[in-house]
Enzyme design. Structure first.
Site, PDB file in Angstrom:
ATOM      1  N   GLU A 292       6.831   2.384   4.124  1.00 32.07           N
ATOM      2  CA  GLU A 292       7.687   2.912   5.066  1.00 32.07           C
ATOM      3  C   GLU A 292       7.834   4.730   5.355  1.00 32.07           C
ATOM      4  O   GLU A 292       7.661   4.587   6.009  1.00 32.07           O
ATOM      5  CB  GLU A 292       9.390   2.326   4.624  1.00 32.07           C
TER       6      GLU A 292
ATOM      7  N   GLU B 259       1.744  12.412 -13.929  1.00 34.15           N
ATOM      8  CA  GLU B 259       0.829  12.771 -12.665  1.00 34.15           C
ATOM      9  C   GLU B 259       1.155  13.499 -12.136  1.00 34.15           C
ATOM     10  O   GLU B 259       2.664  13.442 -11.745  1.00 34.15           O
ATOM     11  CB  GLU B 259       0.658  11.527 -11.925  1.00 34.15           C
TER      12      GLU B 259
ATOM     13  N   LYS C 289       2.196  -5.543   3.316  1.00 33.48           N
ATOM     14  CA  LYS C 289       3.219  -4.270   3.538  1.00 33.48           C
ATOM     15  C   LYS C 289       2.690  -2.815   3.424  1.00 33.48           C
ATOM     16  O   LYS C 289       2.501  -2.726   2.424  1.00 33.48           O
ATOM     17  CB  LYS C 289       4.690  -4.633   2.582  1.00 33.48           C
ATOM     18  N   PRO C 290       2.864  -2.368   4.084  1.00 36.37           N
ATOM     19  CA  PRO C 290       2.628  -0.652   3.899  1.00 36.37           C
ATOM     20  C   PRO C 290       4.043  -0.419   3.890  1.00 36.37           C
ATOM     21  O   PRO C 290       5.160  -0.132   4.078  1.00 36.37           O
ATOM     22  CB  PRO C 290       2.634  -0.583   5.495  1.00 36.37           C
TER      23      PRO C 290
ATOM     24  N   PHE D 153       1.410   5.698   0.544  1.00 35.93           N
ATOM     25  CA  PHE D 153       1.508   6.437   1.599  1.00 35.93           C
ATOM     26  C   PHE D 153      -0.018   7.124   1.815  1.00 35.93           C
ATOM     27  O   PHE D 153      -0.574   8.362   2.843  1.00 35.93           O
ATOM     28  CB  PHE D 153       1.911   7.232   1.702  1.00 35.93           C
TER      29      PHE D 153
ATOM     30  N   THR E 250       1.064  -1.226  -0.215  1.00 38.89           N
ATOM     31  CA  THR E 250      -0.010   0.104  -0.177  1.00 38.89           C
ATOM     32  C   THR E 250       0.631   0.992   0.282  1.00 38.89           C
ATOM     33  O   THR E 250       1.801   1.175   0.586  1.00 38.89           O
ATOM     34  CB  THR E 250      -0.806  -0.002   1.081  1.00 38.89           C
TER      35      THR E 250
ATOM     36  N   ARG F 172     -17.340   7.904  -4.798  1.00 43.20           N
ATOM     37  CA  ARG F 172     -17.214   7.030  -4.565  1.00 43.20           C
ATOM     38  C   ARG F 172     -18.239   6.238  -3.176  1.00 43.20           C
ATOM     39  O   ARG F 172     -18.109   6.782  -2.489  1.00 43.20           O
ATOM     40  CB  ARG F 172     -16.209   5.899  -5.215  1.00 43.20           C
TER      41      ARG F 172
ATOM     42  N   GLU G  30      -4.124  -0.856  -8.831  1.00 35.43           N
ATOM     43  CA  GLU G  30      -4.411   0.094  -8.764  1.00 35.43           C
ATOM     44  C   GLU G  30      -3.086   1.325  -8.947  1.00 35.43           C
ATOM     45  O   GLU G  30      -2.946   1.542  -7.997  1.00 35.43           O
ATOM     46  CB  GLU G  30      -5.150   0.038  -7.320  1.00 35.43           C
TER      47      GLU G  30
ATOM     48  N   CYS H  26      -4.899   9.911  -5.994  1.00 35.97           N
ATOM     49  CA  CYS H  26      -4.990   8.913  -7.205  1.00 35.97           C
ATOM     50  C   CYS H  26      -6.492  10.056  -7.417  1.00 35.97           C
ATOM     51  O   CYS H  26      -5.927   9.688  -8.855  1.00 35.97           O
ATOM     52  CB  CYS H  26      -5.770   7.610  -7.409  1.00 35.97           C
TER      53      CYS H  26
HETATM   54  P1  NAD Z   1       5.307   4.297  -4.734  1.00 34.08           P
HETATM   55  O1  NAD Z   1       4.251   3.368  -5.961  1.00 34.08           O
HETATM   56  O2  NAD Z   1       5.792   4.616  -4.276  1.00 34.08           O
HETATM   57  O3  NAD Z   1       4.922   3.477  -3.404  1.00 34.08           O
HETATM   58  C1  NAD Z   1       3.737   2.011  -3.187  1.00 34.08           C
HETATM   59  C2  NAD Z   1       4.155   1.234  -2.043  1.00 34.08           C
HETATM   60  O4  NAD Z   1       5.417   0.177  -3.161  1.00 34.08           O
HETATM   61  C3  NAD Z   1       4.681   1.552  -1.521  1.00 34.08           C
HETATM   62  O5  NAD Z   1       4.677   0.745   0.126  1.00 34.08           O
HETATM   63  C4  NAD Z   1       6.557   0.748  -1.423  1.00 34.08           C
HETATM   64  O6  NAD Z   1       7.086   0.714  -0.534  1.00 34.08           O
HETATM   65  C5  NAD Z   1       6.213  -0.185  -2.115  1.00 34.08           C
HETATM   66  N1  NAD Z   1       7.800  -0.455  -3.008  1.00 34.08           N
HETATM   67  C6  NAD Z   1       8.191  -0.549  -3.791  1.00 34.08           C
HETATM   68  N2  NAD Z   1       9.380  -0.678  -3.873  1.00 34.08           N
HETATM   69  C7  NAD Z   1       9.039  -1.761  -4.685  1.00 34.08           C
HETATM   70  C8  NAD Z   1       9.185  -2.500  -6.113  1.00 34.08           C
HETATM   71  N3  NAD Z   1      10.690  -2.824  -5.930  1.00 34.08           N
HETATM   72  N4  NAD Z   1       7.799  -3.927  -5.814  1.00 34.08           N
HETATM   73  C9  NAD Z   1       7.193  -3.727  -5.230  1.00 34.08           C
HETATM   74  N5  NAD Z   1       6.727  -2.788  -4.158  1.00 34.08           N
HETATM   75  C10 NAD Z   1       7.609  -1.056  -4.077  1.00 34.08           C
HETATM   76  O7  NAD Z   1       3.398   4.732  -4.450  1.00 34.08           O
HETATM   77  P2  NAD Z   1       3.338   5.980  -3.140  1.00 34.08           P
HETATM   78  O8  NAD Z   1       4.384   6.819  -3.081  1.00 34.08           O
HETATM   79  O9  NAD Z   1       3.412   5.988  -2.236  1.00 34.08           O
HETATM   80  O10 NAD Z   1       1.823   6.533  -3.772  1.00 34.08           O
HETATM   81  C11 NAD Z   1       1.352   7.143  -4.650  1.00 34.08           C
HETATM   82  C12 NAD Z   1       1.053   6.958  -5.557  1.00 34.08           C
HETATM   83  O11 NAD Z   1       0.110   6.378  -5.734  1.00 34.08           O
HETATM   84  C13 NAD Z   1       0.167   8.032  -7.057  1.00 34.08           C
HETATM   85  O12 NAD Z   1       1.195   7.881  -8.114  1.00 34.08           O
HETATM   86  C14 NAD Z   1      -1.045   7.556  -6.845  1.00 34.08           C
HETATM   87  O13 NAD Z   1      -2.040   8.049  -8.007  1.00 34.08           O
HETATM   88  C15 NAD Z   1      -0.936   5.778  -6.455  1.00 34.08           C
HETATM   89  N6  NAD Z   1      -2.474   5.587  -5.791  1.00 34.08           N
HETATM   90  C16 NAD Z   1      -3.118   4.780  -6.672  1.00 34.08           C
HETATM   91  C17 NAD Z   1      -4.648   4.654  -6.246  1.00 34.08           C
HETATM   92  C18 NAD Z   1      -5.629   3.686  -6.933  1.00 34.08           C
HETATM   93  O14 NAD Z   1      -6.492   3.197  -6.048  1.00 34.08           O
HETATM   94  N7  NAD Z   1      -5.696   3.889  -7.781  1.00 34.08           N
HETATM   95  C19 NAD Z   1      -5.018   5.368  -5.425  1.00 34.08           C
HETATM   96  C20 NAD Z   1      -3.582   5.869  -4.285  1.00 34.08           C
HETATM   97  C21 NAD Z   1      -2.895   6.315  -4.658  1.00 34.08           C
END
Ligand code: NAD
Length: 485
Positions: free
Chosen positions: A188, A386, A185-186, A161, A159, A447, A258, A292
């Site tokens: 960090e 984005e 895994k949330p 942040f 998930t 929603r 997502e 998002c």
């Molecule tokens: P991110 O993609 O940087 O990180 C998300 C998660 O991925 C974190 O838990 C991170 O530790 C983990 N991660 C890092 N490297 C990884 C790897 N190699 N393999 C697997 N997991 C890994 O996203 P963010 O910056 O935390 O969140 C913002 C993004 O999330 C934005 O692009 C936003 O649009 C998107 N988002 C989408 C939705 C949706 O439902 N479509 C909802 C909320 C946020």
């Protein structure tokens, strides 16, 4: 963790361990978590080893839940009640780790309550189908029945942040409702809400093997989360680059992705301009613009654009931002200073390419002001990519064909908002926008936690989330047939 939230209020750091099938584990190596507004240390979380991740998945896979539908219903209603009863303290925790303001984090706790309430109700519903087999000349006196079963292996959940509690609720509640076992895994950046939710679910009576929370450095443990042999499905919410990495790495695992969005609000010449500007502002700045489905582009018909922009600036000025703990503020910080610097440089780049800055672009640490720009060229990075922050870029359009073309011009396809009362426009938008949702006279993010939600193109593979759809993704459908005279 719920009983330790007083320490947070006294400014004492929270040193947490992982929750692996209810056991507190890890902590020899730690990651510091800081408050984006004050810079103070909130606490530490363990850096898991690959062996700890493997242990979590093995334990999860080996557990077979015998909870009845009614048991699951009761556990989730109780979790919802515990969340509601402690909403203020929980919202303090989310605010401390994310910098989101109290208004946003109180709203978030309420949404998580809804998720558990809907999932509790859905766990009572049996959506099995019955097919009579005497339908054709070569039919038989039989019936085919469908039933949903939990996956054989565990579910891996990852998930982001921006909604530290609600994103986790959207993963775990459908997992419990379908009797699955999940290792989550949330991020960090905001890990404490997930650990707290695990404690709340254990307190509500969930067998601890059904939900584990692991923490750590993704460079060390992410690949194990994607390839572990005891796991059947990866559910990920986050950005496009990591989503696409997962799509390539988690081979022969079911994937629910997502990803990011670049959602427009489209304002046509017949729209109620006052209403449209109100929606634009709330869609752009809620959650510090880090949703998002936040409004990331404002595509406005040139005939009414001057009046719309005037109202947009006026309503943006009224947004109070600053200390996220101040209950009067409408906006706190963004997630960290590098993110805020990123918005500043993208806005400066747009100005260099001809956009007019009308308000904001002021930064102090991780605090970034609501920002309005007009005449933004549709090709500059601020709107072509984005921008995950509180920026309102106005792009002017000539007519509906132009609005649809601009809207569809990015790789994203999550949601959209359309401000018009003309039925011919509405039907055309619903058919021609390349997105997962079209909200007429509402923000793109609108929603229910129950309803199907998710994107296409780079925003996702078309599988939906929302409690009901997530439950379907988390199950194997089995059929059985019986002789039936
Ligand atoms: P991110 O993609 O940087 O990180 C998300 C998660 O991925 C974190 O838990 C991170 O530790 C983990 N991660 C890092 N490297 C990884 C790897 N190699 N393999 C697997 N997991 C890994 O996203 P963010 O910056 O935390 O969140 C913002 C993004 O999330 C934005 O692009 C936003 O649009 C998107 N988002 C989408 C939705 C949706 O439902 N479509 C909802 C909320 C946020």
């Amino acid at each position: 963790l719920l009983t330790q939230l007083g320490a947070l209020r006294r400014g004492e750091p929270l040193h947490q361990k992982m929750r692996i099938a209810g056991q507190l584990m890890g902590g020899e190596r730690v990651i510091d978590v800081t408050n984006p507004y004050t810079g103070a240390l909130i606490g530490t979380i363990p850096k898991a080893s690959v062996a700890e991740i493997q242990h979590a998945f093995r334990t999860a896979k080996n557990f077979k839940s015998t909870l009845t539908r009614y048991d699951r219903y009761k556990i989730m209603l109780r979790a919802s009640e515990l969340l509601r009863a402690n909403a203020d303290a929980i919202s303090d925790l989310i605010t401390a780790e994310s910098g989101l303001c109290k208004k946003d984090t109180l709203y978030e706790v309420g949404r998580a309550c809804d998720v558990f309430q809907f999932a509790a109700n859905q766990s009572l519903v049996d959506d099995g189908q019955v097919f009579s087999c005497d339908l054709t000349p070569h039919g038989k006196q039989r019936k085919v029945y469908t039933m949903r079963e939990p996956l054989l292996g565990a579910i891996s959940a990852i998930t982001p942040f921006n909604h530290p509690l609600n994103q986790v609720a959207h993963k775990v509640a459908p997992s419990i409702a379908t009797n699955n076992r999940m290792v989550l895994k949330p991020t960090e950046k905001t890990p404490f809400s997930a650990l707290l939710l695990a404690d709340i679910l254990y307190e509500a009576g969930l067998p601890p093997e059904m939900f584990s929370v692991v923490t750590g450095d993704p460079r060390e443990i992410a690949d194990e989360m994607l390839t572990n042999a005891d796991m059947d499905l990866v559910t990920f919410t986050g950005g496009v680059p990591i989503g696409k990495y997962i799509a390539g790495k988690a081979v022969y695992k079911r994937q629910v992705l997502e990803l990011g969005g670049n959602d427009p609000i489209i304002v046509m010449e017949d729209a109620d301009i006052e209403e449209a500007a109100t929606l634009a502002v709330s869609g752009s700045y809620k959650n510090s613009g880090q949703r998002c489905t936040a409004v990331k582009r404002m595509i406005v018909h040139e005939k009414i654009a001057d009046r719309f922009v005037e109202l947009l600036v006026e309503k943006t000025r009224a947004i109070k931002y600053g200390d996220p703990m101040n209950p009067d503020n409408d906006m706190g910080t963004v997630i960290d200073e590098p993110a805020a610097r990123g918005f500043e440089s993208k806005v400066n780049d747009a100005i260099e390419h001809g956009a007019k800055l009308l308000y904001g672009n002021v930064r102090k640490g991780a605090l970034y002001s609501p920002t309005v720009l007009d005449h933004v060229p549709e090709t500059c990075a601020l709107v072509a990519e984005e921008t995950f922050g509180p920026v309102s870029p106005v792009i002017r359009c000539k007519d509906i064909a132009d609005a649809i073309r601009i809207s569809n011009s990015t790789p994203y396809g999550l949601s959209s908002s359309v401000c018009t009362n003309r039925l011919d426009y509405i039907t055309r938008f619903v058919r021609e926008l390349e997105v997962g949702s079209v909200n007429v006279r509402e923000v793109p993010g609108y929603r229910l936690e129950l309803t199907p939600f998710g994107g296409i193109k780079d925003s996702g593979l078309g599988y939906k989330e929302g409690v009901q759809e997530a439950m379907k993704s988390f199950c194997n459908t089995k059929t059985y047939s019986l002789p039936w005279a």
